[in-house]
Motif scaffolding. Structure first.
Motif, PDB file in Angstrom:
ATOM      1  N   GLY A 193       6.439   2.917   3.204  1.00 44.69           N
ATOM      2  CA  GLY A 193       5.052   2.541   3.455  1.00 44.69           C
ATOM      3  C   GLY A 193       4.571   3.102   4.779  1.00 44.69           C
ATOM      4  N   ASN A 194       5.464   3.113   5.769  1.00 46.49           N
ATOM      5  CA  ASN A 194       5.159   3.742   7.054  1.00 46.49           C
ATOM      6  C   ASN A 194       4.836   5.223   6.850  1.00 46.49           C
ATOM      7  OD1 ASN A 194       6.610   5.665   9.131  1.00 46.49           O
ATOM      8  ND2 ASN A 194       5.992   3.906  10.355  1.00 46.49           N
ATOM      9  N   LEU A 195       5.693   5.908   6.117  1.00 49.88           N
ATOM     10  CA  LEU A 195       5.506   7.340   5.885  1.00 49.88           C
ATOM     11  C   LEU A 195       4.253   7.610   5.063  1.00 49.88           C
ATOM     12  CD1 LEU A 195       9.242   8.152   5.136  1.00 49.88           C
ATOM     13  CD2 LEU A 195       7.962   8.868   7.171  1.00 49.88           C
ATOM     14  N   ALA A 196       3.995   6.765   4.063  1.00 48.10           N
ATOM     15  CA  ALA A 196       2.804   6.943   3.231  1.00 48.10           C
ATOM     16  C   ALA A 196       1.531   6.779   4.056  1.00 48.10           C
ATOM     17  CB  ALA A 196       2.827   5.946   2.075  1.00 48.10           C
ATOM     18  N   ALA A 197       1.503   5.765   4.921  1.00 50.10           N
ATOM     19  CA  ALA A 197       0.327   5.536   5.762  1.00 50.10           C
ATOM     20  C   ALA A 197       0.110   6.702   6.723  1.00 50.10           C
ATOM     21  CB  ALA A 197       0.483   4.230   6.539  1.00 50.10           C
ATOM     22  N   ALA A 198       1.198   7.187   7.330  1.00 50.37           N
ATOM     23  CA  ALA A 198       1.086   8.293   8.276  1.00 50.37           C
ATOM     24  C   ALA A 198       0.633   9.574   7.584  1.00 50.37           C
ATOM     25  CB  ALA A 198       2.432   8.515   8.977  1.00 50.37           C
ATOM     26  N   VAL A 199       1.189   9.841   6.411  1.00 52.63           N
ATOM     27  CA  VAL A 199       0.804  11.040   5.658  1.00 52.63           C
ATOM     28  C   VAL A 199      -0.647  10.935   5.192  1.00 52.63           C
ATOM     29  CG1 VAL A 199       1.202  12.278   3.487  1.00 52.63           C
ATOM     30  CG2 VAL A 199       3.139  11.665   4.948  1.00 52.63           C
ATOM     31  N   ALA A 200      -1.047   9.752   4.729  1.00 55.68           N
ATOM     32  CA  ALA A 200      -2.431   9.562   4.278  1.00 55.68           C
ATOM     33  C   ALA A 200      -3.410   9.798   5.418  1.00 55.68           C
ATOM     34  CB  ALA A 200      -2.602   8.155   3.704  1.00 55.68           C
ATOM     35  N   GLN A 201      -3.075   9.326   6.612  1.00 60.57           N
ATOM     36  CA  GLN A 201      -3.944   9.556   7.771  1.00 60.57           C
ATOM     37  C   GLN A 201      -4.084  11.038   8.072  1.00 60.57           C
ATOM     38  OE1 GLN A 201      -2.560   7.330  11.167  1.00 60.57           O
ATOM     39  NE2 GLN A 201      -2.904   5.340  10.200  1.00 60.57           N
ATOM     40  N   GLU A 202      -2.962  11.747   8.071  1.00 57.37           N
ATOM     41  CA  GLU A 202      -2.986  13.175   8.387  1.00 57.37           C
ATOM     42  C   GLU A 202      -3.775  13.958   7.343  1.00 57.37           C
ATOM     43  OE1 GLU A 202      -2.468  16.832  10.104  1.00 57.37           O
ATOM     44  OE2 GLU A 202      -2.080  14.838  10.965  1.00 57.37           O
ATOM     45  N   ILE A 203      -3.523  13.688   6.072  1.00 60.32           N
ATOM     46  CA  ILE A 203      -4.231  14.405   4.999  1.00 60.32           C
ATOM     47  C   ILE A 203      -5.724  14.098   5.044  1.00 60.32           C
ATOM     48  CG2 ILE A 203      -4.503  14.601   2.491  1.00 60.32           C
ATOM     49  CD1 ILE A 203      -1.971  15.950   3.473  1.00 60.32           C
ATOM     50  N   VAL A 215      -6.362   7.185  -3.147  1.00 59.17           N
ATOM     51  CA  VAL A 215      -5.935   5.827  -2.808  1.00 59.17           C
ATOM     52  C   VAL A 215      -4.591   5.891  -2.082  1.00 59.17           C
ATOM     53  CG1 VAL A 215      -7.073   4.826  -4.845  1.00 59.17           C
ATOM     54  CG2 VAL A 215      -4.631   5.402  -4.945  1.00 59.17           C
ATOM     55  N   GLN A 216      -4.289   4.813  -1.356  1.00 60.49           N
ATOM     56  CA  GLN A 216      -2.942   4.621  -0.815  1.00 60.49           C
ATOM     57  C   GLN A 216      -2.531   3.180  -1.108  1.00 60.49           C
ATOM     58  OE1 GLN A 216      -2.491   4.760   3.457  1.00 60.49           O
ATOM     59  NE2 GLN A 216      -4.527   3.906   3.861  1.00 60.49           N
ATOM     60  N   ALA A 217      -1.291   3.011  -1.551  1.00 65.81           N
ATOM     61  CA  ALA A 217      -0.753   1.691  -1.865  1.00 65.81           C
ATOM     62  C   ALA A 217       0.487   1.475  -1.008  1.00 65.81           C
ATOM     63  CB  ALA A 217      -0.410   1.581  -3.350  1.00 65.81           C
ATOM     64  N   LEU A 218       0.423   0.499  -0.109  1.00 66.85           N
ATOM     65  CA  LEU A 218       1.479   0.266   0.870  1.00 66.85           C
ATOM     66  C   LEU A 218       2.112  -1.097   0.637  1.00 66.85           C
ATOM     67  CD1 LEU A 218      -0.591   1.406   3.996  1.00 66.85           C
ATOM     68  CD2 LEU A 218       0.744   2.848   2.428  1.00 66.85           C
ATOM     69  N   VAL A 219       3.400  -1.102   0.375  1.00 67.51           N
ATOM     70  CA  VAL A 219       4.131  -2.337   0.107  1.00 67.51           C
ATOM     71  C   VAL A 219       4.952  -2.701   1.340  1.00 67.51           C
ATOM     72  CG1 VAL A 219       5.811  -3.475  -1.386  1.00 67.51           C
ATOM     73  CG2 VAL A 219       4.233  -1.779  -2.341  1.00 67.51           C
ATOM     74  N   TYR A 220       4.665  -3.851   1.914  1.00 70.20           N
ATOM     75  CA  TYR A 220       5.226  -4.341   3.185  1.00 70.20           C
ATOM     76  C   TYR A 220       5.623  -3.194   4.133  1.00 70.20           C
ATOM     77  CZ  TYR A 220       9.258  -4.672  -0.147  1.00 70.20           C
ATOM     78  OH  TYR A 220      10.186  -4.482  -1.135  1.00 70.20           O
ATOM     79  N   PRO A 221       4.618  -2.426   4.597  1.00 67.75           N
ATOM     80  CA  PRO A 221       4.906  -1.265   5.444  1.00 67.75           C
ATOM     81  C   PRO A 221       5.298  -1.645   6.877  1.00 67.75           C
ATOM     82  CG  PRO A 221       2.549  -1.609   5.296  1.00 67.75           C
ATOM     83  CD  PRO A 221       3.173  -2.599   4.347  1.00 67.75           C
ATOM     84  N   CYS A 333      -9.610   7.207   5.925  1.00 65.53           N
ATOM     85  CA  CYS A 333      -8.516   6.915   4.987  1.00 65.53           C
ATOM     86  C   CYS A 333      -9.069   6.526   3.618  1.00 65.53           C
ATOM     87  CB  CYS A 333      -7.647   5.782   5.527  1.00 65.53           C
ATOM     88  SG  CYS A 333      -6.568   6.277   6.882  1.00 65.53           S
ATOM     89  N   PRO A 334      -8.290   6.723   2.564  1.00 63.46           N
ATOM     90  CA  PRO A 334      -8.745   6.387   1.210  1.00 63.46           C
ATOM     91  C   PRO A 334      -8.699   4.884   0.945  1.00 63.46           C
ATOM     92  CG  PRO A 334      -6.484   7.141   1.134  1.00 63.46           C
ATOM     93  CD  PRO A 334      -6.927   7.318   2.559  1.00 63.46           C
ATOM     94  N   ARG A 335      -9.241   4.488  -0.200  1.00 64.82           N
ATOM     95  CA  ARG A 335      -9.168   3.097  -0.653  1.00 64.82           C
ATOM     96  C   ARG A 335      -7.712   2.643  -0.599  1.00 64.82           C
ATOM     97  NH1 ARG A 335     -10.560   3.959  -5.471  1.00 64.82           N
ATOM     98  NH2 ARG A 335     -12.787   4.096  -4.991  1.00 64.82           N
ATOM     99  N   THR A 336      -7.506   1.406  -0.139  1.00 68.50           N
ATOM    100  CA  THR A 336      -6.151   0.986   0.218  1.00 68.50           C
ATOM    101  C   THR A 336      -5.746  -0.337  -0.420  1.00 68.50           C
ATOM    102  OG1 THR A 336      -6.376   2.114   2.356  1.00 68.50           O
ATOM    103  CG2 THR A 336      -4.625   0.477   2.175  1.00 68.50           C
ATOM    104  N   TYR A 337      -4.468  -0.413  -0.761  1.00 65.89           N
ATOM    105  CA  TYR A 337      -3.842  -1.633  -1.278  1.00 65.89           C
ATOM    106  C   TYR A 337      -2.655  -1.943  -0.377  1.00 65.89           C
ATOM    107  CZ  TYR A 337      -1.360  -4.549  -4.788  1.00 65.89           C
ATOM    108  OH  TYR A 337      -0.709  -5.550  -5.472  1.00 65.89           O
ATOM    109  N   VAL A 338      -2.626  -3.146   0.185  1.00 66.32           N
ATOM    110  CA  VAL A 338      -1.539  -3.533   1.082  1.00 66.32           C
ATOM    111  C   VAL A 338      -0.899  -4.821   0.577  1.00 66.32           C
ATOM    112  CG1 VAL A 338      -0.869  -4.175   3.431  1.00 66.32           C
ATOM    113  CG2 VAL A 338      -2.674  -2.471   3.072  1.00 66.32           C
ATOM    114  N   ARG A 395       1.670  -6.106 -10.658  1.00 69.15           N
ATOM    115  CA  ARG A 395       0.349  -6.146 -10.032  1.00 69.15           C
ATOM    116  C   ARG A 395       0.057  -4.881  -9.242  1.00 69.15           C
ATOM    117  NH1 ARG A 395      -0.316 -12.453  -8.246  1.00 69.15           N
ATOM    118  NH2 ARG A 395      -2.287 -11.675  -7.408  1.00 69.15           N
ATOM    119  N   TYR A 396       1.086  -4.298  -8.689  1.00 71.18           N
ATOM    120  CA  TYR A 396       0.954  -3.005  -8.014  1.00 71.18           C
ATOM    121  C   TYR A 396       0.497  -1.936  -9.004  1.00 71.18           C
ATOM    122  CZ  TYR A 396       3.237   1.436  -6.536  1.00 71.18           C
ATOM    123  OH  TYR A 396       3.553   2.753  -6.271  1.00 71.18           O
TER     124      TYR A 396
END
Length: 404
Positions: A193-203, A215-221, A333-338, A395-396
């Motif tokens: 989730g850390n890596l996904a958030a960081a990559v999503a920010q950069e892209i 979209v980005q979906a982050l599970v307990y990042p 950042c894109p639409r997000t699910y946390v 649900r994810y």
């Protein structure tokens, strides 16, 4: 001697607290015992020179997962899922392609968890969950096998994921796999989730990218290494599977810092050296809902330490700690699910990110599990299948189905 060992194991299982709010606690205690034996055995083997403890733990868990897969997984003959191991810009990935045809499909890049040191895109629940996700969504799913500690440290893991993401998002590759460029997402759990958030920010902030994540979906990042005394870190400091000291160990390994820093991390002794404009971005007193911060006080350190000049540069790198990104970066950042869990040291990282994204104008869905604990998203296979994990996965998938 054997009696003493047995007593130690029994004491470990029954004296280490498991919160009353967690269902199927007996199963969690068994898993806790297994982890205790594996990590303890790996540590002892490292001391006698067999190998690095993290490498040994990874080898053992992969072996067990293969055995359980062979015993429990029976593939439906009508399942036409195509699974291939290829490379994206030199990075190993596993690609899941559903057999159903019918025009362009969605795409999803998945980054697994494991403290930047454990886990694999090819084994156990990650493989089975990704297979299910691709099938349910009729999506092309790419799971990245990024390099792990101890062979790799920051920023290697991040760069592996970023390079794989850019390759996947290239118009030529999307066309090759029949993916709609307007419907591509990125996801990950824990360190993933850390890596996904960081990559999503950069892209999102790279104007040279013609295709971006929808979209980005982050599970307990895991999103910051500035404050290890947030309410959730203190509430769950002795929680099984991921304790506060273990999370600090993972961060130290990932960032390439010596273990002598551990006490400084645990006491927030380096905070005085963090830039003030960055500290406010992890200020839980302002970012958390009242129910999560009531009864807790800020732990801060204003003195000087001999490590102070060495620590801040990497701790302040938003590629390692996405929660430190500016509001301007977050706004793109894109639409997000946390997803957050009550019994998780990382709960407050996720909740603070939800607040900061919303304040930046991003559409965010926050889903909190009162009976959830760190790691349950991956605990969906026999013999350690938890109902909360299966529910979380369903649900994810539903959220991605509705939003991608």
């Amino acid at each position: 001697m054997l009696l003493v060992l047995l007593l130690v194991l029994v004491a470990h299982v029954y004296w280490t607290p498991v919160p009353v709010g967690i269902k199927e606690s007996w199963k969690l205690r068994l898993l806790q015992l297994l982890c205790f034996l594996v990590f303890g055995g790996a540590f002892l083997l490292e001391r006698v020179g067999v190998g690095h403890s993290i490498t040994l733990v990874g080898w053992y868990t992969r072996s067990v997962e293969r055995i359980m897969k062979n015993l429990t997984c029976r593939r439906d003959k009508k399942d036409l899922m195509r699974v291939r191991d290829v490379t994206f810009d030199g990075v190993p990935v596993r690609v899941y392609e559903p057999g159903a045809e019918g025009g362009l499909r969605r795409g999803l890049l998945y980054l697994h968890g494991g403290g930047w040191a454990l886990g694999s895109a090819k084994e156990g629940s990650y493989h089975e969950n990704n297979r299910m996700t691709a099938k349910k969504l009729n999506a092309v799913l790419v799971s990245v096998e990024y390099r792990l500690y101890p062979e790799a440290q920051f920023p290697t893991q991040y760069l592996d994921c970023l390079n794989a993401a850019k390759h996947f998002l290239s118009p030529e590759v999307l066309a090759k796999y029949g993916v709609d460029p307007c419907r591509v997402g990125v996801s990950g759990d824990s360190a993933g989730g850390n890596l996904a958030a960081a990559v999503a920010q950069e892209i999102s902030n790279d104007d040279n990218m013609s295709v971006k994540f929808s979209v980005q979906a982050l599970v307990y990042p895991a999103l910051q290494a500035v404050d290890f005394n947030t309410p959730s870190y203190r509430q769950n400091q002795d929680m099984v599977l991921l304790s506060r000291p273990l999370m600090v160990d993972f961060w130290l390994q990932y960032l390439g810092l010596d273990r002598s820093f551990k006490d400084h991390f645990l006491s927030n002794r380096y905070q005085a050296a963090i830039l003030p404009q960055l500290r406010v971005r992890v200020d839980w007193t302002a970012l958390l809902p009242p129910k999560y911060k009531d009864g807790y006080e800020v732990v801060s350190w204003h003195g000087q330490t001999r490590h102070e000049s060495r620590v801040p540069s990497v701790l302040q790198d938003v590629r390692a700690a996405p929660l430190l990104a500016s509001s301007a970066v977050l706004a793109r950042c894109p639409r997000t699910y946390v997803v957050t869990c009550e019994y998780d040291v990382l709960r407050d990282d996720g909740l603070m990110y939800v607040r900061r994204l919303k304040d930046a104008g991003v559409a965010v869905t926050s889903e909190h599990y009162e009976d959830g604990f760190h790691g349950c998203f991956s605990l969906t296979l026999f013999p350690f299948r938890f109902d909360v994990g299966a529910k979380m996965l369903r649900r994810y998938i539903c959220w991605i189905d509705d939003n991608l």
